[in-house]
Design an enzyme around this catalytic site. Structure first.
Site, short mmCIF file in Angstrom:
data_model
loop_
_atom_site.label_atom_id
_atom_site.label_comp_id
_atom_site.label_asym_id
_atom_site.label_seq_id
_atom_site.Cartn_x
_atom_site.Cartn_y
_atom_site.Cartn_z
N ASP A 46 -9.23 -3.61 -5.72
CA ASP A 46 -8.91 -4.22 -5.01
C ASP A 46 -9.95 -3.70 -3.85
O ASP A 46 -9.71 -3.70 -2.55
CB ASP A 46 -6.94 -4.40 -4.49
N HIS B 137 -7.71 -5.75 -0.55
CA HIS B 137 -6.54 -4.68 -0.06
C HIS B 137 -5.25 -4.97 0.43
O HIS B 137 -4.92 -5.28 0.84
CB HIS B 137 -6.96 -3.21 0.06
N SER C 176 0.53 -1.43 0.34
CA SER C 176 0.08 -0.01 -0.09
C SER C 176 0.77 1.35 0.34
O SER C 176 1.82 1.40 -1.17
CB SER C 176 -1.34 -0.51 1.04
#
Length: 667
Positions: free
Chosen positions: A569, A622, A241
C-alpha cells in the site's frame, strides 16, 4: 535575519566612512578579510532566507491545492458519499465504534516545557500547521524527544496526546486521516456517545502508554461504558497501521491479571468486542524501520538527497538535519515495534524470499512463466530467471554486488567478533548519535561486502544503536514462538507480536485485514558509506545509494533509487499486511485457538484521475485508503451489524495466498 544583516552592513559602512584614508598594507589586508567574511555571512543569511521561503511556498501551494480539490464547491466533482447512500437504503448504526490511530497521525500537545516553548501551553507540537517547526526547530525537536534512558518524559517536559476525535481527523489542514470515515459514520447515526477515538502517545512503547498515561485502562473503561450505554451492544474496533499492533497488545493486556495487565479475565473480549477491522495493518512490521534507525531515511529522503546532496549530506548552515532527526527518533520506542517480525522464516534469507518471483513490470503481477514456450526454452528461461531473481531477503545490502552475489561469497558480520572495535570516537562534535561511539574501523566492518536479513539486521541495529535497542527490546520481541504455552509469553514484550501470542477465546468475534494493493512498497535497501563519513561534520556514516537502479528486465521497476519494491500500500508490504490473516489466524490454529473467523478485504489501488478528485475515492494508499468508498462501505456495514460472510467473505486481488504457501510455519 535580513534586518540583522542590514544593520551589520550599515554599521560596517559607517565604520569605513569614518576611518582615515591613510592605511598601511596590513590594515587593508585585514579589512579585505573582514569584507570576505561579511559577504559570506550575508550569503549564508540569504541562503537560509531563500530556503525558508521555498519551503513556505511549497507548503502554501500544497495546502491551497488540497483546499481547492477538497473544499471549494463547484470545483470538486459531485459524488454521493457511502454514508448518505447507505442511509437511503435504510442502514443505521448499531454497534459502538472505536477508532485507534497509528504512528505519526495522532496529534501531540504541550503541557509543560522549557523556556524556549513559552506561549505553547496546550498548543499542538505535532499534527496541525507545524508552524513551530519553522519558527523554532531545535526547541520543537527537543520537546518531541523522550528520555534516552527511560523512554518516558525528559525532566521538565510533558507532551501528551490530543484527546477526542480531533486527535487524528486531520494530520494537517486539508490532509484528512480519519475525517472522511467519521463523517460517513455520522451520516448513519454515529456521534460521540457511540464513537470514540482512542488517542495515545504513539512515541511510547505500548506498555508505557499505560505506565505514564493509563491509556490502556482508559480504553478498557471506555469500551465497557460504550457497551453498557448502548444497550449491551458489542464494540467494533477500527485500528490503523501501528495502531493494529497497539490494539493487539491491548487484547492480551486486558485479559491478563494486574499489575501487568488490566484484569478483565479470559472472557472480556468475547463479551465486549464484535469485530476488529485492521486497516493497513503492519502485523509483521515494515522494512523501512531498519532504514529509519540505520540512517534516518527512506525512499523519499534518499531521493531528495540525490537531487540536493548538500541539503542532508553535510552540515547545512550549521543545522545537521538528519542527525537531529535520528537523535529524536531514536528516543521513540514505538519505532522498534515496527521492526520486521518472524525473522528469515517470514522475510527470507540470503537466497530466498516469499516475493522472489514478483514482477514489477507485470500488470497482473502473477508469478508464472509463459505457457507458449517450448520445453527447452522453459528450462533456459527458468534458470535465467532464478539467477536474476531479486533477493528480497537481503533487507540491507552494502553495494549492488552484495545484493546479487551468491551467499557463499558474502562476508558474515559477527557482533561478538567486532564489538571490541566499538571504541568511542569523541573527536567528532556536533549532534550526538550513537555513531559517535563507533570507531571508523567498526563502520568499515559493518559495510564491507555484507548483506543483512531480517534476523541479522536486528543484530546490526544492536551494534549501531545499542542504547536504543536495549531499552526498546525490553518492550518488544520479533521472533516466532515455539511453544505459546511457555510462561515467558505472559510478559508484555510479546503481546504485540502475532507470532508470539494467542488470540483471545472469542469464537463469535471477527477479525478483518483491510489494506490496499497495487502500489510499489519499500522492501529492501542498497546502502553505501556516506561520502563525508570520514569527516566530523556528519555523524551518520551510512546512506541509501540512490544512484543504483535496475540493470535488467527483472530489476526494472523493482529497483529504483537504491530501494527494491514489492506489492503493498506504499508503506506496508503485502506480506506484513496480509499473511497473518491468510495463514496463522485462518481457521483453528495454535495462534487462533478458538477459530475466530478471519477475513481479507483488499482494495486495488486506483489513483485519482484528476486534481478535482482530491486524493481519490478508490485509493489503496496507506492513509488515503481512509477515503476509499469500498473501504468505508465495508466498515459501515459491519458497524451496522453485518458479518464478514454477508460482506462476501474474502476479497483478494494480490498473490498473498501463494506467498503464504511458500512460508513454512507450524500452525
Amino acid at each position: 535575519m535580513g534586518s540583522i544583516l542590514r544593520f551589520r552592513k550599515l554599521c560596517y559602512v559607517e565604520a569605513v566612512k569614518c576611518s582615515s584614508g591613510k592605511r598601511n598594507g596590513d590594515e587593508k589586508k585585514r579589512e579585505n578579510v573582514e569584507k570576505v567574511g561579511k559577504k559570506q555571512q550575508r550569503k549564508e543569511g540569504r541562503c537560509i532566507d531563500s530556503c525558508c521561503r521555498v519551503i513556505g511556498y511549497l507548503c502554501t501551494t500544497w495546502w491551497l491545492l488540497l483546499f481547492l480539490g477538497n473544499f471549494l464547491p463547484g470545483l470538486k466533482a459531485p459524488a454521493d458519499s457511502p454514508g448518505a447512500r447507505l442511509k437511503r437504503e435504510g442502514l443505521t448504526g448499531f454497534h459502538p465504534v472505536v477508532l485507534v490511530p497509528g504512528i505519526v497521525t495522532g496529534g501531540l500537545e504541550l503541557w509543560e516545557g522549557r523556556p524556549c516553548a513559552q506561549g505553547l501551553f496546550r498548543k499542538r507540537l505535532w499534527g496541525g500547521s507545524f508552524v513551530e517547526m519553522f519558527k523554532r526547530p531545535l526547541c520543537w525537536l527537543e520537546h518531541l524527544s523522550l528520555d534516552n534512558e527511560t523512554g518516558l518524559d525528559p525532566p521538565g517536559i510533558r507532551v501528551r496526546a490530543v484527546p477526542g476525535l480531533v486527535a487524528a481527523d486531520y494530520f494537517a489542514p486539508g490532509y484528512f486521516v480519519w475525517a472522511v470515515l467519521i463523517e460517513n459514520l455520522a451520516r448513519i447515526g454515529y456521534e460521540q456517545k457511540n464513537m470514540y477515538m482512542a488517542a495515545y502517545d504513539w512515541r511510547l512503547s505500548f506498555q508505557n502508554t499505560e505506565v505514564r498515561d493509563q491509556a490502556l485502562s482508559r480504553l478498557k473503561s471506555k469500551i465497557e461504558l460504550m457497551y453498557a450505554t448502548n444497550g449491551n451492544k458489542k464494540v467494533v474496533v477500527v485500528p490503523h497501521s501501528m495502531g493494529v499492533l497497539y490494539f493487539l497488545h491491548f487484547l492480551k493486556w486486558v485479559e491478563s491479571p494486574p499489575p501487568m495487565g488490566g484484569g478483565g479475565g479470559p472472557s472480556w473480549c468475547a463479551k465486549h468486542i464484535k469485530a476488529i477491522m485492521n486497516v493497513g495493518p503492519a502485523f509483521l512490521g515494515v522494512p523501512r524501520s531498519f532504514s529509519s534507525i540505520l540512517s534516518a531515511e527512506g525512499k523519499d529522503i534518499s531521493f531528495i538527497r540525490s537531487m540536493a546532496p548538500g541539503l542532508f549530506d553535510e552540515t547545512f548552515r550549521r543545522f545537521q538535519t538528519m542527525e537531529h532527526v535520528m537523535r529524536v527518533s531514536r528516543t521513540w520506542d514505538s519505532v522498534v515495534s515496527l521492526i520486521p517480525k518472524g525473522g528469515e522464516t517470514l522475510w527470507g534469507n540470503l537466497d530466498w524470499s516469499p516475493e522472489e518471483e514478483y514482477n514489477c513490470s507485470s500488470v497482473t503481477k502473477k508469478y508464472q512463466l509463459t505457457s507458449i514456450l517450448s520445453n527447452s526454452n522453459k528450462t533456459d528461461l527458468r534458470s535465467s530467471q532464478i539467477k536474476a531473481a531479486t533477493k528480497y531477503g537481503r533487507i540491507i545490502s552494502f553495494g549492488k554486488a552484495s545484493s546479487e552475489l551468491p551467499s557463499s561469497q558474502l562476508s558474515i558480520f559477527d557482533v561478538q567478533e567486532d564489538v571490541h572495535q566499538s571504541v568511542p570516537n569523541n573527536r567528532c562534535g556536533g549532534v550526538w548519535t550513537e555513531y559517535n561511539q563507533m570507531s571508523k574501523a567498526s563502520v568499515q566492518k559493518v559495510a564491507e561486502n555484507k548483506a543483512y536479513t531480517a534476523k541479522t539486521a536486528i543484530d546490526l541495529l544492536r551494534f549501531v544503536a545499542p542504547n536504543m535497542m536495549k531499552r526498546a527490546e525490553s518492550h518488544f520481541s520479533h521472533g516466532i514462538a515455539d511453544d505459546l504455552d511457555d510462561p515467558k509469553y505472559k510478559h508484555y514484550k510479546y503481546w504485540s507480536n502475532p507470532l508470539e501470542t494467542k488470540l483471545p477465546i472469542a469464537p463469535d468475534m471477527e477479525i478483518y485485514c483491510l489494506y490496499g494493493v497495487g502500489i510499489p512498497t519499500e522492501r529492501s535497501y542498497l546502502y553505501k558509506l556516506s561520502p563525508s563519513s570520514d569527516r566530523c561534520n556528519t555523524n551518520i556514516p551510512f546512506q541509501i545509494d540512490s544512484s543504483v537502479a535496475g540493470s535488467d528486465h527483472n530489476d526494472k521497476g523493482c529497483l529504483r533509487g537504491g530501494v527494491h519494491f514489492v506489492d503493498g500500500d506504499g508503506s506496508v508490504p503485502l506480506l506484513s499486511a496480509g499473511f497473518v490473516c491468510a495463514k496463522p489466524w485462518q481457521g483453528t490454529t495454535r495462534f487462533n485457538p478458538s477459530g475466530i473467523p478471519t477475513y481479507i478485504r483488499e482494495y486495488q489501488h486506483k489513483p485519482p484521475s484528476s486534481l478535482l478528485e482530491g486524493r481519490g475515492t478508490q485509493s489503496g494508499a496507506h492513509v488515503d485508503i481512509m477515503g476509499n468508498v469500498a473501504f468505508i462501505e465495508d466498515v459501515l456495514r459491519v458497524a451496522a451489524g453485518s458479518s464478514g460472510a454477508q460482506l462476501g467473505g474474502n476479497r483478494v486481488h494480490s498473490d498473498i495466498m501463494k506467498m503464504s504457501e511458500r512460508i513454512n510455519i507450524r500452525l
